[in-house]
Write a protein that holds these residues in place. Structure first.
Motif, mmCIF file in Angstrom:
data_model
loop_
_atom_site.group_PDB
_atom_site.id
_atom_site.type_symbol
_atom_site.label_atom_id
_atom_site.label_comp_id
_atom_site.label_asym_id
_atom_site.label_seq_id
_atom_site.Cartn_x
_atom_site.Cartn_y
_atom_site.Cartn_z
ATOM 1 N N ARG A 188 -40.669 31.974 21.394
ATOM 2 C CA ARG A 188 -42.038 31.815 20.893
ATOM 3 C C ARG A 188 -42.853 33.078 21.091
ATOM 4 N NH1 ARG A 188 -43.262 27.029 19.036
ATOM 5 N NH2 ARG A 188 -42.047 25.208 19.668
ATOM 6 N N ASP A 189 -42.700 33.685 22.266
ATOM 7 C CA ASP A 189 -43.482 34.895 22.523
ATOM 8 C C ASP A 189 -43.117 36.007 21.536
ATOM 9 O OD1 ASP A 189 -44.632 33.521 24.533
ATOM 10 O OD2 ASP A 189 -43.745 34.651 26.182
ATOM 11 N N LEU A 190 -41.815 36.219 21.381
ATOM 12 C CA LEU A 190 -41.391 37.285 20.469
ATOM 13 C C LEU A 190 -41.833 36.967 19.042
ATOM 14 C CD1 LEU A 190 -37.802 38.159 21.731
ATOM 15 C CD2 LEU A 190 -39.849 39.571 21.876
ATOM 16 N N ARG A 191 -41.666 35.710 18.653
ATOM 17 C CA ARG A 191 -42.040 35.337 17.293
ATOM 18 C C ARG A 191 -43.527 35.565 17.060
ATOM 19 N NH1 ARG A 191 -42.500 29.217 15.669
ATOM 20 N NH2 ARG A 191 -44.328 29.649 16.947
ATOM 21 N N ASP A 192 -44.336 35.184 18.047
ATOM 22 C CA ASP A 192 -45.774 35.379 17.886
ATOM 23 C C ASP A 192 -46.108 36.860 17.810
ATOM 24 O OD1 ASP A 192 -46.011 32.695 17.898
ATOM 25 O OD2 ASP A 192 -46.797 32.516 19.934
ATOM 26 N N ASP A 193 -45.458 37.648 18.652
ATOM 27 C CA ASP A 193 -45.729 39.081 18.613
ATOM 28 C C ASP A 193 -45.365 39.675 17.257
ATOM 29 O OD1 ASP A 193 -46.752 39.157 21.120
ATOM 30 O OD2 ASP A 193 -44.984 39.981 22.103
ATOM 31 N N ILE A 194 -44.257 39.189 16.706
ATOM 32 C CA ILE A 194 -43.848 39.710 15.400
ATOM 33 C C ILE A 194 -44.831 39.252 14.326
ATOM 34 C CG2 ILE A 194 -42.072 39.589 13.631
ATOM 35 C CD1 ILE A 194 -40.018 39.363 15.890
ATOM 36 N N MET A 195 -45.227 37.993 14.394
ATOM 37 C CA MET A 195 -46.143 37.478 13.373
ATOM 38 C C MET A 195 -47.514 38.140 13.476
ATOM 39 S SD MET A 195 -45.084 33.451 13.182
ATOM 40 C CE MET A 195 -46.726 32.971 12.708
ATOM 41 N N ASN A 196 -47.938 38.474 14.682
ATOM 42 C CA ASN A 196 -49.208 39.165 14.866
ATOM 43 C C ASN A 196 -49.103 40.652 14.554
ATOM 44 O OD1 ASN A 196 -49.999 36.728 15.847
ATOM 45 N ND2 ASN A 196 -49.978 37.358 17.994
ATOM 46 N N VAL A 197 -47.908 41.098 14.218
ATOM 47 C CA VAL A 197 -47.642 42.512 13.996
ATOM 48 C C VAL A 197 -47.943 43.321 15.255
ATOM 49 C CG1 VAL A 197 -47.681 44.271 12.210
ATOM 50 C CG2 VAL A 197 -48.531 42.021 11.693
ATOM 51 N N ALA A 198 -47.993 42.645 16.406
ATOM 52 C CA ALA A 198 -48.027 43.392 17.667
ATOM 53 C C ALA A 198 -46.701 44.118 17.840
ATOM 54 C CB ALA A 198 -48.282 42.443 18.840
ATOM 55 N N LEU A 199 -45.639 43.477 17.433
ATOM 56 C CA LEU A 199 -44.360 44.170 17.274
ATOM 57 C C LEU A 199 -44.249 44.535 15.799
ATOM 58 C CD1 LEU A 199 -41.905 42.078 19.483
ATOM 59 C CD2 LEU A 199 -42.465 44.484 19.752
ATOM 60 N N ALA A 200 -44.352 45.801 15.514
ATOM 61 C CA ALA A 200 -44.412 46.242 14.125
ATOM 62 C C ALA A 200 -43.043 46.174 13.469
ATOM 63 C CB ALA A 200 -44.945 47.667 14.065
ATOM 64 N N PRO A 201 -43.017 45.988 12.165
ATOM 65 C CA PRO A 201 -41.735 46.049 11.454
ATOM 66 C C PRO A 201 -41.041 47.364 11.708
ATOM 67 C CG PRO A 201 -43.443 45.182 10.015
ATOM 68 C CD PRO A 201 -44.125 45.607 11.289
ATOM 69 N N GLY A 202 -39.784 47.293 12.058
ATOM 70 C CA GLY A 202 -39.006 48.482 12.366
ATOM 71 C C GLY A 202 -38.931 48.778 13.849
ATOM 72 N N ALA A 203 -39.783 48.122 14.633
ATOM 73 C CA ALA A 203 -39.779 48.394 16.070
ATOM 74 C C ALA A 203 -38.503 47.847 16.700
ATOM 75 C CB ALA A 203 -41.004 47.763 16.728
ATOM 76 N N PRO A 204 -37.953 48.562 17.675
ATOM 77 C CA PRO A 204 -36.750 48.067 18.332
ATOM 78 C C PRO A 204 -37.077 46.983 19.347
ATOM 79 C CG PRO A 204 -37.404 50.134 19.300
ATOM 80 C CD PRO A 204 -38.374 49.873 18.176
ATOM 81 N N ILE A 205 -36.163 46.067 19.500
ATOM 82 C CA ILE A 205 -36.260 45.047 20.541
ATOM 83 C C ILE A 205 -35.082 45.241 21.475
ATOM 84 C CG2 ILE A 205 -36.187 42.587 21.043
ATOM 85 C CD1 ILE A 205 -37.561 42.049 18.457
ATOM 86 N N LEU A 206 -35.378 45.555 22.735
ATOM 87 C CA LEU A 206 -34.302 45.808 23.689
ATOM 88 C C LEU A 206 -34.111 44.580 24.562
ATOM 89 C CD1 LEU A 206 -36.119 48.664 23.383
ATOM 90 C CD2 LEU A 206 -34.238 49.459 24.823
ATOM 91 N N GLU A 207 -32.913 44.050 24.503
ATOM 92 C CA GLU A 207 -32.609 42.888 25.330
ATOM 93 C C GLU A 207 -32.942 43.164 26.786
ATOM 94 O OE1 GLU A 207 -28.658 41.554 24.993
ATOM 95 O OE2 GLU A 207 -28.865 40.771 22.971
ATOM 96 N N LYS A 208 -32.580 44.347 27.227
ATOM 97 C CA LYS A 208 -32.753 44.665 28.630
ATOM 98 C C LYS A 208 -34.234 44.662 29.009
ATOM 99 C CE LYS A 208 -31.412 48.099 32.072
ATOM 100 N NZ LYS A 208 -31.104 49.529 32.267
ATOM 101 N N GLU A 209 -35.059 45.224 28.123
ATOM 102 C CA GLU A 209 -36.489 45.287 28.423
ATOM 103 C C GLU A 209 -37.057 43.871 28.540
ATOM 104 O OE1 GLU A 209 -40.686 45.217 27.703
ATOM 105 O OE2 GLU A 209 -39.230 44.546 26.223
ATOM 106 N N VAL A 210 -36.706 43.017 27.589
ATOM 107 C CA VAL A 210 -37.192 41.636 27.631
ATOM 108 C C VAL A 210 -36.682 40.941 28.886
ATOM 109 C CG1 VAL A 210 -37.235 39.441 26.401
ATOM 110 C CG2 VAL A 210 -37.250 41.581 25.118
ATOM 111 N N THR A 211 -35.416 41.175 29.166
ATOM 112 C CA THR A 211 -34.803 40.623 30.379
ATOM 113 C C THR A 211 -35.620 40.939 31.623
ATOM 114 O OG1 THR A 211 -32.523 40.552 29.596
ATOM 115 C CG2 THR A 211 -32.857 41.029 31.918
#
Lengths: 260, 260
Positions: free
Chosen positions: A45-68
């Motif tokens: 949900r958090d990631l989805r919301d960030d993507i929908m809010n464009v807080a995570l911009a299209p093209g931005a990398p998502i690092l499993e380790k960072e989220v971890t």
DNA sequence: GTAAAATATCTTGTATACTAGTTATACAAA
DNA sequence: TTTGTATAACTAGTATACAAGATATTTTAC
């Protein structure tokens, strides 16, 4: 297949049965809440919301380790969340390379708007035919709430109320499942909408349009209700060209699907 | 968030950068094939097909371990496949208890049919408006193929051709993405259809109905094409009551959603 | 004999170690 | 300086071990 749990007569020998799970999901089951507090759900949900809010911009990398590390959990639930996002085409996973927020595919965007209009048309027509008085009162209350939020300029809450209105129409039509479908479609459109949303006076316009839809529903004029809703949804189809200039690499123009 | 990979000026110090993944998903990328030979994908498709074919009956348990041993792989990809099925509501996962093939929810079924009709209506109308000659010829070839398969009684191949016809109409309309949506909806309806399919003369009926739709498209009569398509899809709405008697515990009548 | 409690064993959820592939960087040669 | 190659570091996919909870069975008390 060779599972055959409750087909075989299991009452002859009692002690040998290796505990085949003979507890199918019974209707009135207490533990049917299922996934309530699962970590992957939260991350999703958090990631989805960030993507929908464009807080995570299209093209931005998502690092499993960072989220971890951010959540203090292991890779497994993070990975599950990312896989869900990949299915909804919100991220692109490149197998041994990396995961990136997907760009907004304009062709899918166009189709998503068409599909949403088709589904909302069915809902609003059916709602007109069989909405109860209480449903109509609820919807009117939502519109009133939208009016108040528009005056206060609370964009976030207004957004929620907007959704509640459309959801309420689907519910009034007796089609809650169709609203679920619309919501899935809406995810794709939402990022685009967030980029185009901050237009002055937009909230007030939405309120009046919702009010018009509800007026038509209340008078029982299905065609008018559909027309009002279509007019409302057509506002989504602002030309994409202008926004292409502002954020050139947020959009994807050719098709190139990643999964067949 | 705090990822900031290509926003920071990374050209001042060259040797220290810890390989931030500055390779966003470039448009014309060769490795964009993505998930091609992933084990979880194979397991997902197999399980999904088994569920849709009712080879795995509603209520049947799915044991991760059994699947694991059958494919000779570990739990992780099996688990991913099951999670995908859970999202599509084809299985119900009870957290520390077990996973079971979901029962067919009749209320969702009803709504799924309504939604599919709405989307197919848009497709067939648009296809009538702008289908090219070659598209129409392709569709006619598909109908011919259906005719041949119906005569041979090849139910499986006929089923594929049936899908190809509807998919072709969506493609002719320029809405391939909407066909993707319809396919997702169709998954829910498919199990029910498989139970009701083995009716004598059904394939021949479908052929004539498809032919009628295509006739209307070719003459450019949008309303007639829509009407023919709706008449075709209405065949899905056979009363469920009769099948409720045959397979009483395959269906679920109350709502009770597992995930909010 | 019945019922309730204890136990054993299964289930899924999670963490972690390892594998295989990709990309960036360093380095060497022209 | 440029270009090719080697290497190192990072990625996601997978396997496996462990934890927590649920169900079936067994045991025990009466």
């Amino acid at each position: 297949m060779d599972v055959s749990p409750d087909n075989m007569p299991d009452n002859d020998v009692k002690t040998r049965k290796p505990r085949a799970p003979n507890s199918p999901p019974i209707s009135g089951r207490a533990t049917a809440t299922g996934r309530a507090a699962r970590n992957s759900e939260i991350v999703y949900r958090d990631l989805r919301d960030d993507i929908m809010n464009v807080a995570l911009a299209p093209g931005a990398p998502i690092l499993e380790k960072e989220v971890t590390e951010r959540y203090g959990i292991s890779r497994t639930p993070v990975r599950e969340a990312i896989l869900r996002l990949a299915e909804e085409r919100l991220v692109n996973v490149f197998p041994k390379s990396g995961t990136f927020v997907s760009r907004i595919p304009v062709s899918e965007l166009r189709e998503a708007i068409v599909a949403r209009k088709a589904l909302e048309e069915v809902c609003v027509r059916e709602a007109t035919a069989k909405a109860s008085k209480s449903r109509l009162m609820e919807l009117r209350a939502i519109v009133q709430r939208e009016q108040e939020l528009a005056e206060n300029g609370d964009e976030h809450a207004f957004h929620d109320a907007d959704n509640a209105f459309h959801s309420g129409i689907a519910a009034a039509a007796g089609y809650p499942g169709i609203w679920t479908m619309i919501e899935k479609i809406r995810i794709q459109v939402e990022r685009y909408r967030r980029l185009t949303l901050p237009q002055k006076g937009r909230m007030q316009l939405v309120v009046s349009e919702h009010s018009a839809v509800l007026d038509a529903i209340e008078t029982g004029d299905g065609d008018a209700a559909v027309a009002a809703m279509m007019s409302h949804l057509n506002k989504l189809q602002i030309d994409i060209g202008t926004f292409q200039e502002l954020w050139p690499d947020y959009f994807l123009f050719d098709e190139q699907r990643t999964q067949p």
